[in-house]
Enzyme design. Structure first.
Site, PDB file in Angstrom:
ATOM      1  N   LYS A  13     -32.082  46.361  43.562  1.00 47.11           N
ATOM      2  CA  LYS A  13     -31.266  45.490  42.691  1.00 47.11           C
ATOM      3  C   LYS A  13     -30.670  46.317  41.550  1.00 47.11           C
ATOM      4  CE  LYS A  13     -31.637  41.002  40.301  1.00 47.11           C
ATOM      5  NZ  LYS A  13     -32.557  39.909  39.895  1.00 47.11           N
ATOM      6  N   SER A  68     -31.155  35.405  41.401  1.00 53.45           N
ATOM      7  CA  SER A  68     -30.107  36.360  41.137  1.00 53.45           C
ATOM      8  C   SER A  68     -30.143  37.610  42.017  1.00 53.45           C
ATOM      9  CB  SER A  68     -30.177  36.783  39.665  1.00 53.45           C
ATOM     10  OG  SER A  68     -31.394  37.438  39.383  1.00 53.45           O
ATOM     11  N   SER A  72     -35.804  34.554  40.986  1.00 49.48           N
ATOM     12  CA  SER A  72     -34.723  35.368  41.550  1.00 49.48           C
ATOM     13  C   SER A  72     -35.086  36.232  42.745  1.00 49.48           C
ATOM     14  CB  SER A  72     -34.116  36.240  40.469  1.00 49.48           C
ATOM     15  OG  SER A  72     -33.239  35.455  39.700  1.00 49.48           O
TER      16      SER A  72
HETATM   17  N1  GLN Z   1     -32.075  31.185  37.950  1.00 52.30           N
HETATM   18  C1  GLN Z   1     -32.939  31.610  36.895  1.00 52.30           C
HETATM   19  C2  GLN Z   1     -32.126  32.000  35.687  1.00 52.30           C
HETATM   20  O1  GLN Z   1     -30.936  31.975  35.789  1.00 52.30           O
HETATM   21  C3  GLN Z   1     -33.819  32.728  37.355  1.00 52.30           C
HETATM   22  C4  GLN Z   1     -33.159  34.034  37.278  1.00 52.30           C
HETATM   23  C5  GLN Z   1     -34.064  35.181  37.566  1.00 52.30           C
HETATM   24  O2  GLN Z   1     -35.192  35.009  38.042  1.00 52.30           O
HETATM   25  N2  GLN Z   1     -33.599  36.353  37.193  1.00 52.30           N
HETATM   26  O3  GLN Z   1     -32.649  32.303  34.679  1.00 52.30           O
END
Ligand code: GLN
Length: 424
Positions: free
Chosen positions: A30, A105, A129
Site C-alpha cells: 500500500k 482504503s 481498510s
Molecule cells: N473507512 C474508514 C475511514 O475512512 C477506515 C479507513 C481505514 O481503515 N484506513 O476512516
C-alpha cells in the site's frame, strides 16, 4: 501505472535480498508504507513527489524474507475512505465485480491480489481498510492486534487505531505473511513481544471442534438480506465442523461509528498538520506570509475528503468542544473495549458479516460521506478495541462477493486464523 482505474500508483520492483520464507512471492505494498528511494504518495497530490529516505520495518522484513515487491498500491487519500475513490491518482475498479468499487482504503492492495497481479499484499487498517477491500474483492485480509506489527515507516492517519496487515488469496498465505511482519521493533514503542513467534501459519489447520463462536446481534441486524443469508450459511458450515454458534450482545457498538470518526478525524487533523509545503509536501512557490503559503499548499493539494476530516477533527479538538466530542468519543471507546472483554469471557471468537452490503457502484457513495461512514459499522469497533480480526470470503449475493469477519481477543490471531481456515 498511475491513475484511471489502475491498481498501482508506482510499479517499480524491489527485489528481496535473500532466500527466505517468501522467496519467489510477489507482494503489492500500500502506498502509505515507506519504501526507500521509491515514491510513497498516500494517494495524495500532497505527496506526489515524496521519496522516503528509509524503508518501513515491514518492507525491510519483506526484503529479508526474500519477497519481491512489485508496486505501490492505490488507496484512498491518506487512507480516508471505504472505496479507493478518493485517491488523487484515480479510482481502482473491483477486478471481480465490474463497475463496482474494490472497497478501501487498501483497494489497490486487495485488487492486486484478486486480479493476480501479486501473490500477496500489505494493507493498513485504521477502521476496516484491510477487511473491507478483502471482503469486496473476495480475498482474505487480517487486521492484527494493535502492537503486533510495527508501524515504523507507515505514514500516520490515526495512530491509535491503525495496523499494517496481510491480504492474500488464502488464510494460510495471509498467516505466512503475518509470520514475516509480526514482532517487536525498537523503532515503534507500541509494539509488543507477545505473539511475535506464534507461527500463525500453523494455525490455519481448520480445527474448530469445540470452538465457541458468538454472533453479536447488533452486527448482523443492519446488514442486507443477501449478506445475512451467506453469513448464516457460513455459521451452519462451522457448526457442522463441530463449533457452537450462539448470539451475544455488544450494546456499545451502536456508538462505534460516531466514536471512531471523532477520534480518527481528531488524530488526522493533528497528523496532517506537517503537510504545509515547507516541512513536507506539495509546494507551489507561493508568495505571501506563512499563513497564506501554508493555506495555498493545503488548499491546492488535499482532496475534499481529507479537508473535511481536518476541519471536523480540528473542531472536535478545539477548546470548548473537546469535552463534548473528543472526550465523549474516548468514553465510548472505553465502553466498546469493555463490551468485547466481557464477550470474550464467554466465547472464543466473535463473527459477523465484514461489510453490511456487497460492493457499491463506482461513484455511488462519493457525494454521500455519511453513507460511506455507516458502511464501516462492523469493522470500526475492532479498531476501537485494538483487537485482531480476519475477513474470509463466504460466497456471493447476486454475483457479488460477501466476506465474513472473525474477531479474537487481544493477540488471539491464531484463533481467528483457525476459524477462518475452517470456513475456507
Ligand atoms: N473507512 C474508514 C475511514 O475512512 C477506515 C479507513 C481505514 O481503515 N484506513 O476512516
Amino acid at each position: 501505472m498511475s491513475g484511471n482505474g489502475t491498481i498501482f500508483i508506482t510499479e517499480e520492483t524491489i527485489e528481496g535480498d535473500e532466500d527466505g520464507p517468501l522467496a519467489g512471492k510477489s507482494v503489492a505494498v500500500k502506498d502509505n508504507i515507506s519504501t526507500e528511494g521509491i515514491r510513497t504518495t498516500c494517494g495524495s497530490a500532497m505527496l506526489e513527489d515524496y521519496v522516503p529516505p528509509y524503508d518501513a520495518t515491514v518492507v525491510t522484513k519483506l526484503k529479508s524474507a526474500g519477497a519481491t515487491i512489485v508496486g505501490k498500491a492505490n488507496m484512498d487519500e491518506f487512507g480516508m475512505g471505504t472505496t479507493t475513490e478518493t485517491s488523487a491518482f484515480g479510482a481502482t475498479e473491483n477486478p471481480v465485480a465490474e463497475g463496482k468499487v474494490p472497497g478501501g482504503s487498501s483497494g489497490g492492495s486487495a485488487a492486486a491480489v484478486a486480479a493476480g497481479e501479486a501473490d500477496l499484499a500489505l494493507g493498513t487498517d485504521t477502521g476496516g481498510s484491510i477487511r473491507c477491500p478483502a471482503a469486496f474483492c473476495g480475498v482474505v485480509g487480517i487486521k492484527p492486534t494493535y502492537g503486533l506489527v510495527s508501524r515504523y515507516g507507515l505514514v500516520a492517519y490515526a495512530n491509535s487505531l491503525e495496523q499494517i496487515g496481510p491480504i492474500a488469496n488464502s488464510v494460510e498465505e495471509s498467516a505466512e505473511l503475518l509470520d514475516v511482519i509480526a514482532g517487536p521493533d525498537e523503532h515503534d514503542a507500541t509494539t509488543r513481544d507477545e505473539g511475535a513467534d506464534a507461527n500463525y501459519a500453523s494455525a490455519a489447520d481448520g480445527d474448530v471442534d469445540g470452538l465457541d463462536i458468538g454472533v453479536p446481534t447488533e452486527l448482523v441486524e443492519g446488514a442486507d438480506s443477501g449478506v445475512v443469508e451467506q453469513f448464516w450459511d457460513a455459521m451452519d458450515d462451522l457448526e457442522s465442523q463441530g463449533a457452537t454458534v450462539h448470539e451475544v450482545s455488544l450494546p456499545s457498538v451502536e456508538h462505534a461509528v460516531e466514536a471512531y470518526y471523532v477520534i480518527a478525524m481528531s488524530e488526522a487533523s493533528s497528523n496532517l498538520a506537517r503537510y504545509d509545503g515547507v516541512r513536507y509536501g506539495h509546494s507551489g512557490g507561493y508568495d505571501g506570509n506563512w499563513n497564506e503559503v501554508f493555506s495555498e499548499a493545503r488548499e491546492e493539494a488535499f482532496g475534499d475528503e481529507v479537508k473535511r476530516r481536518i476541519l471536523l477533527g480540528t473542531y472536535a479538538l478545539s477548546a470548548g468542544y473537546h469535552d463534548k466530542y473528543y472526550k465523549k468519543a474516548q468514553d465510548a471507546r472505553a465502553w466498546v473495549k469493555q463490551d468485547f472483554d466481557s464477550a470474550f469471557e464467554d466465547v472464543d471468537v466473535l463473527a459477523s458479516p465484514t461489510m453490511p452490503t456487497p460492493p457499491f457502484e463506482l461513484g455511488e457513495s462519493l457525494d454521500d460521506p455519511l453513507q460511506m461512514y455507516l458502511a464501516d459499522a462492523n469493522t470500526v469497533p475492532v479498531n476501537l478495541a485494538n483487537l485482531p480480526a480476519i475477513s474470509v470470503p463466504a460466497g456471493e449475493t447476486d454475483g457479488l462477493p460477501v466476506g465474513v469477519q472473525f474477531i479474537g481477543p487481544k493477540f488471539g490471531e491464531k484463533q481467528v486464523i483457525r476459524t477462518g481456515s475452517a470456513l475456507e
